[in-house]
Design an enzyme around this catalytic site. Structure first.
Site, PDB file in Angstrom:
ATOM      1  N   SER A  12       0.837  -1.203   0.000  1.00  7.43           N
ATOM      2  CA  SER A  12       0.000   0.000   0.000  1.00  7.43           C
ATOM      3  C   SER A  12       0.871   1.251   0.000  1.00  7.43           C
ATOM      4  CB  SER A  12      -0.912  -0.025   1.223  1.00  7.43           C
ATOM      5  OG  SER A  12      -0.172  -0.324   2.386  1.00  7.43           O
ATOM      6  N   HIS A  74      -6.792   8.142   7.325  1.00 15.05           N
ATOM      7  CA  HIS A  74      -6.312   8.042   8.702  1.00 15.05           C
ATOM      8  C   HIS A  74      -7.270   8.908   9.513  1.00 15.05           C
ATOM      9  CE1 HIS A  74      -1.858   7.031   7.649  1.00 15.05           C
ATOM     10  NE2 HIS A  74      -2.680   6.586   6.709  1.00 15.05           N
ATOM     11  N   ARG A 104      -4.504   7.383  17.620  1.00 15.00           N
ATOM     12  CA  ARG A 104      -4.728   8.388  18.645  1.00 15.00           C
ATOM     13  C   ARG A 104      -4.307   9.748  18.113  1.00 15.00           C
ATOM     14  NH1 ARG A 104      -0.709   9.311  23.566  1.00 15.00           N
ATOM     15  NH2 ARG A 104       0.423  10.113  21.776  1.00 15.00           N
ATOM     16  N   GLY A 105      -3.137   9.792  17.445  1.00 12.49           N
ATOM     17  CA  GLY A 105      -2.584  11.060  16.991  1.00 12.49           C
ATOM     18  C   GLY A 105      -1.853  11.751  18.119  1.00 12.49           C
ATOM     19  N   TYR A 142       4.687  -0.286  16.709  1.00 14.62           N
ATOM     20  CA  TYR A 142       5.993   0.375  16.883  1.00 14.62           C
ATOM     21  C   TYR A 142       7.098  -0.626  17.229  1.00 14.62           C
ATOM     22  CZ  TYR A 142       2.946   4.378  16.875  1.00 14.62           C
ATOM     23  OH  TYR A 142       2.010   5.302  16.490  1.00 14.62           O
ATOM     24  N   HIS A 146       7.064   3.033  20.834  1.00 16.16           N
ATOM     25  CA  HIS A 146       6.510   4.392  20.739  1.00 16.16           C
ATOM     26  C   HIS A 146       7.251   5.307  21.720  1.00 16.16           C
ATOM     27  CE1 HIS A 146       3.565   7.669  21.380  1.00 16.16           C
ATOM     28  NE2 HIS A 146       3.335   7.485  20.103  1.00 16.16           N
ATOM     29  N   LYS A 162      -5.441  -2.672  21.085  1.00 15.23           N
ATOM     30  CA  LYS A 162      -6.063  -2.219  19.830  1.00 15.23           C
ATOM     31  C   LYS A 162      -6.542  -3.418  19.006  1.00 15.23           C
ATOM     32  CE  LYS A 162      -2.394   0.517  18.761  1.00 15.23           C
ATOM     33  NZ  LYS A 162      -1.617   1.661  18.201  1.00 15.23           N
ATOM     34  N   GLN A 173       5.376   1.843  12.373  1.00 17.21           N
ATOM     35  CA  GLN A 173       6.213   3.020  12.184  1.00 17.21           C
ATOM     36  C   GLN A 173       7.397   2.562  11.332  1.00 17.21           C
ATOM     37  OE1 GLN A 173       6.731   6.021  11.632  1.00 17.21           O
ATOM     38  NE2 GLN A 173       6.023   6.716  13.628  1.00 17.21           N
ATOM     39  N   GLN A 209      15.201  16.166   6.305  1.00 12.52           N
ATOM     40  CA  GLN A 209      13.798  15.864   6.622  1.00 12.52           C
ATOM     41  C   GLN A 209      13.691  14.520   7.375  1.00 12.52           C
ATOM     42  OE1 GLN A 209      11.414  14.606   3.269  1.00 12.52           O
ATOM     43  NE2 GLN A 209       9.830  16.093   3.778  1.00 12.52           N
ATOM     44  N   PHE A 213      12.054  13.861  11.097  1.00 11.40           N
ATOM     45  CA  PHE A 213      10.956  12.897  11.333  1.00 11.40           C
ATOM     46  C   PHE A 213      11.386  11.844  12.347  1.00 11.40           C
ATOM     47  CE2 PHE A 213       8.981  13.127   6.773  1.00 11.40           C
ATOM     48  CZ  PHE A 213       8.428  14.356   7.083  1.00 11.40           C
ATOM     49  N   HIS A 263       4.076  -1.196   3.424  1.00  8.06           N
ATOM     50  CA  HIS A 263       3.282   0.040   3.340  1.00  8.06           C
ATOM     51  C   HIS A 263       4.284   1.184   3.150  1.00  8.06           C
ATOM     52  CE1 HIS A 263       0.042   2.909   4.295  1.00  8.06           C
ATOM     53  NE2 HIS A 263       0.912   3.544   5.047  1.00  8.06           N
TER      54      HIS A 263
HETATM   55  P1  FAD Z   1      -1.860   4.671  20.829  1.00 13.43           P
HETATM   56  O1  FAD Z   1      -1.924   3.289  20.316  1.00 13.43           O
HETATM   57  O2  FAD Z   1      -2.992   5.185  21.622  1.00 13.43           O
HETATM   58  O3  FAD Z   1      -0.516   4.770  21.671  1.00 13.43           O
HETATM   59  C1  FAD Z   1       0.006   6.031  22.097  1.00 13.43           C
HETATM   60  C2  FAD Z   1       0.876   5.860  23.341  1.00 13.43           C
HETATM   61  O4  FAD Z   1       0.057   5.559  24.477  1.00 13.43           O
HETATM   62  C3  FAD Z   1       1.878   4.702  23.263  1.00 13.43           C
HETATM   63  O5  FAD Z   1       3.016   5.092  23.979  1.00 13.43           O
HETATM   64  C4  FAD Z   1       1.167   3.547  23.976  1.00 13.43           C
HETATM   65  O6  FAD Z   1       2.089   2.624  24.551  1.00 13.43           O
HETATM   66  C5  FAD Z   1       0.370   4.290  25.027  1.00 13.43           C
HETATM   67  N1  FAD Z   1      -0.930   3.653  25.293  1.00 13.43           N
HETATM   68  C6  FAD Z   1      -1.811   3.165  24.363  1.00 13.43           C
HETATM   69  N2  FAD Z   1      -2.924   2.692  24.943  1.00 13.43           N
HETATM   70  C7  FAD Z   1      -2.768   2.889  26.267  1.00 13.43           C
HETATM   71  C8  FAD Z   1      -3.597   2.619  27.397  1.00 13.43           C
HETATM   72  N3  FAD Z   1      -4.814   2.069  27.248  1.00 13.43           N
HETATM   73  N4  FAD Z   1      -3.113   2.957  28.628  1.00 13.43           N
HETATM   74  C9  FAD Z   1      -1.892   3.532  28.766  1.00 13.43           C
HETATM   75  N5  FAD Z   1      -1.066   3.807  27.726  1.00 13.43           N
HETATM   76  C10 FAD Z   1      -1.513   3.499  26.511  1.00 13.43           C
HETATM   77  N6  FAD Z   1      -0.232  10.879  13.214  1.00 13.43           N
HETATM   78  C11 FAD Z   1      -1.071  11.825  12.733  1.00 13.43           C
HETATM   79  O7  FAD Z   1      -1.237  12.882  13.388  1.00 13.43           O
HETATM   80  N7  FAD Z   1      -1.742  11.659  11.551  1.00 13.43           N
HETATM   81  C12 FAD Z   1      -1.623  10.541  10.820  1.00 13.43           C
HETATM   82  O8  FAD Z   1      -2.238  10.418   9.760  1.00 13.43           O
HETATM   83  C13 FAD Z   1      -0.742   9.510  11.291  1.00 13.43           C
HETATM   84  N8  FAD Z   1      -0.608   8.353  10.614  1.00 13.43           N
HETATM   85  C14 FAD Z   1       0.174   7.355  11.134  1.00 13.43           C
HETATM   86  C15 FAD Z   1       0.256   6.122  10.461  1.00 13.43           C
HETATM   87  C16 FAD Z   1       1.043   5.101  10.947  1.00 13.43           C
HETATM   88  C17 FAD Z   1       1.085   3.795  10.210  1.00 13.43           C
HETATM   89  C18 FAD Z   1       1.800   5.287  12.142  1.00 13.43           C
HETATM   90  C19 FAD Z   1       2.686   4.199  12.666  1.00 13.43           C
HETATM   91  C20 FAD Z   1       1.725   6.493  12.820  1.00 13.43           C
HETATM   92  C21 FAD Z   1       0.916   7.538  12.347  1.00 13.43           C
HETATM   93  N9  FAD Z   1       0.780   8.740  13.019  1.00 13.43           N
HETATM   94  C22 FAD Z   1      -0.060   9.730  12.520  1.00 13.43           C
HETATM   95  C23 FAD Z   1       1.517   8.992  14.262  1.00 13.43           C
HETATM   96  C24 FAD Z   1       0.677   8.640  15.510  1.00 13.43           C
HETATM   97  O9  FAD Z   1      -0.470   9.453  15.551  1.00 13.43           O
HETATM   98  C25 FAD Z   1       1.540   8.889  16.742  1.00 13.43           C
HETATM   99  O10 FAD Z   1       2.574   7.942  16.795  1.00 13.43           O
HETATM  100  C26 FAD Z   1       0.793   8.953  18.058  1.00 13.43           C
HETATM  101  O11 FAD Z   1       1.697   9.453  19.061  1.00 13.43           O
HETATM  102  C27 FAD Z   1       0.290   7.610  18.572  1.00 13.43           C
HETATM  103  O12 FAD Z   1      -0.811   7.173  17.902  1.00 13.43           O
HETATM  104  P2  FAD Z   1      -1.312   5.640  18.123  1.00 13.43           P
HETATM  105  O13 FAD Z   1      -2.539   5.472  17.364  1.00 13.43           O
HETATM  106  O14 FAD Z   1      -0.201   4.700  17.905  1.00 13.43           O
HETATM  107  O15 FAD Z   1      -1.618   5.738  19.693  1.00 13.43           O
END
Ligand code: FAD
Length: 284
Positions: A12, A74, A104-105, A142, A146, A162, A173, A209, A213, A263
């Site tokens: 993808s 996303h 989550r973002g 990750y 993360h 998740k 990532q 860049q 990142f 991806h």
């Molecule tokens: P989560 O899975 O919620 O994790 C975030 C943090 O919280 C981690 O450290 C995790 O260990 C911790 N955590 C999770 N669940 C819990 C819980 N229940 N209790 C306690 N701790 C917890 N960002 C953008 O802004 N826009 C995008 O379009 C975007 N696309 C992405 C696409 C991919 C494939 C990837 C890998 C990342 C992308 N990101 C994007 C970055 C992402 O938003 C960030 O990495 C963000 O900090 C974490 O999002 P997540 O969905 O992984 O969060």
């Protein structure tokens, strides 16, 4: 590796929504060049706190309608309410979108309210509760941990939340050390996580860049790669050629050891992706 059929792999491409008319024209060209490769789907990123909400929507709908390739928005939940997300889901459903990358973002600077979701597992749960099995849900993984995670084990368990909430597939990532991915997927298997975990691949085209990142997202650039990129300075063609070699070798190792697909973080550019794809023999 030659004549590997993309049908059996989940390959993808990821794009970001364009900010200007010229950027939109460039993106259309890039999408058309990559669509020829028949990817499994294309995804479109979402700006922090919903800053690109309309643009993400328009770009996703345009890609799906103009190429016939499945497009996946996303969606990030931080700073959102349930009503916001419900509205977004309904808009995508109405346009025939069936695939979502649920995140989550990160909290945008200056924004005070975290909204109604704390973590991505809550978003996945909400999407399933609202829309059943309408969407294929991708989540982020990750292999190099993360940056905000308490530790690797906690991050792994948070990833599992998740999956347990209903994610179908995951995208990682980006990373340049395949052992981090293999270790991560082995650990997932031990925890009973059975969904495909597709490696996120970042082509190397611009060292400044990439460093920025990588610093932000916690992806490690191996020293030997950094040293060579530093030596190449502003020589963009040589950087790209070196990057294509390094990333092709990475992808080869990943696929040989069973990665379910690739991806590509395209950054809205096609050249490196096309070259890597060809080197891998992924063309049908
Ligand atoms: P989560 O899975 O919620 O994790 C975030 C943090 O919280 C981690 O450290 C995790 O260990 C911790 N955590 C999770 N669940 C819990 C819980 N229940 N209790 C306690 N701790 C917890 N960002 C953008 O802004 N826009 C995008 O379009 C975007 N696309 C992405 C696409 C991919 C494939 C990837 C890998 C990342 C992308 N990101 C994007 C970055 C992402 O938003 C960030 O990495 C963000 O900090 C974490 O999002 P997540 O969905 O992984 O969060």
């Amino acid at each position: 590796m030659s004549n590997q059929n993309t049908q059996s792999l989940q390959c993808s491409f990821e794009f970001f929504p364009p900010k200007t008319e010229q950027a939109a024209v460039n993106l259309r060209n890039t999408v058309n060049q990559l669509a020829v490769l028949k990817p499994s789907f294309c995804s479109v990123t979402f700006g922090a706190g919903g800053s690109t909400r309309e643009k993400t929507f328009e770009t996703v709908v345009e890609i799906q309608e103009s190429t016939g390739i499945e497009a996946a928005p996303h969606i990030s939940c931080i700073a959102s309410t349930k009503d916001n997300i419900r509205e977004v889901l309904q808009a995508y459903q109405a346009k025939g979108i069936r695939h979502i990358v649920a995140l989550r973002g990160d909290m945008p600077s200056g924004m005070m309210s975290a909204g109604e979701f704390r973590y991505a597992n809550e978003l996945v749960e909400f999407i399933r509760a609202e829309t059943g099995n309408h969407f294929q849900i991708e989540v982020a993984a990750y292999p190099e941990v993360h940056p905000q995670a308490a530790n690797a084990e906690a991050d792994l368990h948070n990833f599992k939340r998740k999956v347990d909430a209903g994610a179908n597939t995951a995208i990682t990532q980006y990373f340049y050390n395949p052992d981090a991915y293999f270790r991560f997927t082995d650990d997932c298997e031990k925890l009973g996580i059975a969904i495909p975990i597709v490696p996120g691949i970042m082509p190397i085209t611009n060292y400044t860049q990439l460093s920025r990142f990588s610093e932000a997202c916690g992806a490690e650039i191996p020293r030997w790669v950094r040293k060579r990129l530093e030596m190449l300075g502003d020589d963009r063609l040589s950087i790209r050629a070196f990057g294509v070699d390094v990333v092709t070798a990475l992808c080869q190792r990943l696929l040989e050891r069973g990665a379910p697909g690739l991806h590509f973080y395209t950054l809205n550019q096609s050249e490196s992706c096309l070259a890597i794809w060809e080197n891998l023999g992924l063309t049908e």
